[in-house]
Motif scaffolding. Structure first.
Motif, PDB file in Angstrom:
ATOM      1  N   TYR A   6      24.451  68.005 -19.647  1.00  0.00           N
ATOM      2  CA  TYR A   6      25.539  67.092 -20.020  1.00  0.00           C
ATOM      3  C   TYR A   6      26.784  67.830 -20.495  1.00  0.00           C
ATOM      4  N   ARG A   7      27.046  68.948 -19.841  1.00  0.00           N
ATOM      5  CA  ARG A   7      28.211  69.756 -20.209  1.00  0.00           C
ATOM      6  C   ARG A   7      29.510  68.947 -20.099  1.00  0.00           C
ATOM      7  N   GLU A   8      29.628  68.147 -19.020  1.00  0.00           N
ATOM      8  CA  GLU A   8      30.878  67.396 -18.831  1.00  0.00           C
ATOM      9  C   GLU A   8      31.098  66.384 -19.949  1.00  0.00           C
ATOM     10  N   ILE A  50      24.052  61.459 -25.363  1.00  0.00           N
ATOM     11  CA  ILE A  50      24.879  61.235 -26.559  1.00  0.00           C
ATOM     12  C   ILE A  50      24.581  62.323 -27.591  1.00  0.00           C
ATOM     13  N   VAL A  51      23.288  62.635 -27.755  1.00  0.00           N
ATOM     14  CA  VAL A  51      22.890  63.670 -28.720  1.00  0.00           C
ATOM     15  C   VAL A  51      23.573  64.998 -28.367  1.00  0.00           C
ATOM     16  N   CYS A  52      23.544  65.369 -27.085  1.00  0.00           N
ATOM     17  CA  CYS A  52      24.153  66.639 -26.654  1.00  0.00           C
ATOM     18  C   CYS A  52      25.662  66.610 -26.853  1.00  0.00           C
ATOM     19  N   ALA A  53      26.283  65.486 -26.484  1.00  0.00           N
ATOM     20  CA  ALA A  53      27.740  65.406 -26.609  1.00  0.00           C
ATOM     21  C   ALA A  53      28.166  65.601 -28.062  1.00  0.00           C
ATOM     22  N   VAL A  54      27.398  65.024 -28.996  1.00  0.00           N
ATOM     23  CA  VAL A  54      27.730  65.153 -30.420  1.00  0.00           C
ATOM     24  C   VAL A  54      27.434  66.578 -30.903  1.00  0.00           C
ATOM     25  N   ARG A  55      26.277  67.088 -30.502  1.00  0.00           N
ATOM     26  CA  ARG A  55      25.841  68.416 -30.961  1.00  0.00           C
ATOM     27  C   ARG A  55      26.785  69.537 -30.513  1.00  0.00           C
ATOM     28  N   TYR A  56      27.387  69.378 -29.342  1.00  0.00           N
ATOM     29  CA  TYR A  56      28.233  70.458 -28.807  1.00  0.00           C
ATOM     30  C   TYR A  56      29.713  70.099 -28.771  1.00  0.00           C
ATOM     31  N   HIS A  57      30.134  69.123 -29.568  1.00  0.00           N
ATOM     32  CA  HIS A  57      31.526  68.707 -29.405  1.00  0.00           C
ATOM     33  C   HIS A  57      32.536  69.733 -29.904  1.00  0.00           C
ATOM     34  N   HIS A  58      32.082  70.753 -30.633  1.00  0.00           N
ATOM     35  CA  HIS A  58      33.008  71.844 -30.985  1.00  0.00           C
ATOM     36  C   HIS A  58      32.743  73.095 -30.154  1.00  0.00           C
ATOM     37  N   THR A  59      31.637  73.086 -29.378  1.00  0.00           N
ATOM     38  CA  THR A  59      31.291  74.252 -28.560  1.00  0.00           C
ATOM     39  C   THR A  59      30.743  73.794 -27.196  1.00  0.00           C
TER      40      THR A  59
END
Ligand SMILES: [Fe+2]
Ligand SMILES: [Fe+2]
Length: 270
Positions: free
Chosen positions: A205-207, A189-198
């Motif tokens: 968790y790229r997908e 979840i942290v990664c999805a939020v952190r990279y949601h514009h990039t």
């Protein structure tokens, strides 16, 4: 700036419930019984969790009577996500919340779209996508609590991210990611939020981060409002191809999301 974000915990206006929630979330030994005990002190939050868990959307209509059952049915992450999202949003004053209610609406709409995209992607959990979508713009709420006036003036411009970096020294995906990391939410979840514009910069968790990025961009055409962000770009076209989302799947995602968003409106009003 990161200092400012961790200082959010110590702001004098911070509701007791959020402080307690932080403590229990940061304690790796805590169980769903501990979380239930914290939530119980806040009647609005208790009602919200029970209402959400009894909603047809989450599939347990009329069957959930206690917080413990709700946490068991909804899962630890979803309950934590709902508590964090609604409590952080409550840091804004009532008038402010009414004015910015659409930002919260945008958040759960992205959650709904992300959950529907995940149905067409193997090995991706629907619940994780919903919570990541629900919390994806939490960094924007944090900026609002730090410098309301200045943030409001850049909230709806297309250079928001650039302006955020100028004013706060960081942008809302990074701020939101650090905030959720502090609250010990799962790394996905942290990664999805952190990279949601990039999403292309996300190694793990790229997908999932691609799904949130796509959901955010789709929300602009499904549910247009001035509070939305994430203009469609070549990166989103690439995600559609990568996830093999053909026309039929995209139609499914659009129709289901539109239908579900109206039933969710009442559930998630803050
Ligand atoms: Fe965003
Ligand atoms: Fe967004």
């Amino acid at each position: 700036m990161n200092k400012n974000i961790s200082r959010l915990k110590d702001l004098p206006t911070l509701p007791v419930i959020l402080q307690r929630l932080f403590n229990v979330l940061q304690d790796e030994q805590s169980t769903f019984v501990d979380i239930a005990n914290v939530i119980r002190h806040d009647q609005t939050l208790t009602e919200k969790i029970l209402r959400v868990s009894n909603s047809p959307y989450f599939g347990h209509a009329g069957k959930v009577n206690t917080l413990e059952q709700a946490i068991m049915f909804l899962g630890y992450d979803l309950v934590k996500g709902i508590c964090l999202g609604t409590s952080v949003f409550k840091l804004l004053g009532r008038g402010e919340r009414e004015k910015l209610g659409k930002l919260w609406q945008h958040s759960y709409e992205v959650g709904i779209i992300a959950a529907n995209i995940s149905d067409h992607v193997c090995n991706i959990e629907r619940g994780i996508c919903f919570v990541s979508g629900l919390l994806h713009d939490i960094g924007r709420v944090i900026f609002l609590t730090l410098d309301r006036e200045r943030y409001l003036s850049i909230l709806s411009t297309d250079e928001t991210i650039q302006k955020e970096r100028e004013i706060f020294g960081t942008d809302h995906p990074a701020a939101g990611g650090s905030f959720l990391e502090n609250a010990l939410l799962p790394e996905e979840i942290v990664c999805a939020v952190r990279y949601h514009h990039t999403p292309s910069q996300c190694t793990r968790y790229r997908e999932t981060s691609s799904i949130i990025a796509l959901a955010e961009a789709l929300s602009r055409s499904f549910f247009p409002k001035i509070e939305d962000d994430g203009a469609w770009s070549d990166e989103h076209d690439a995600i559609v191809l990568e996830l093999s989302l053909d026309e039929g799947k995209m139609k499914d995602i659009r129709e289901n999301s539109k239908e579900e968003s109206s039933s969710m409106k009442e559930l998630f009003t803050v």
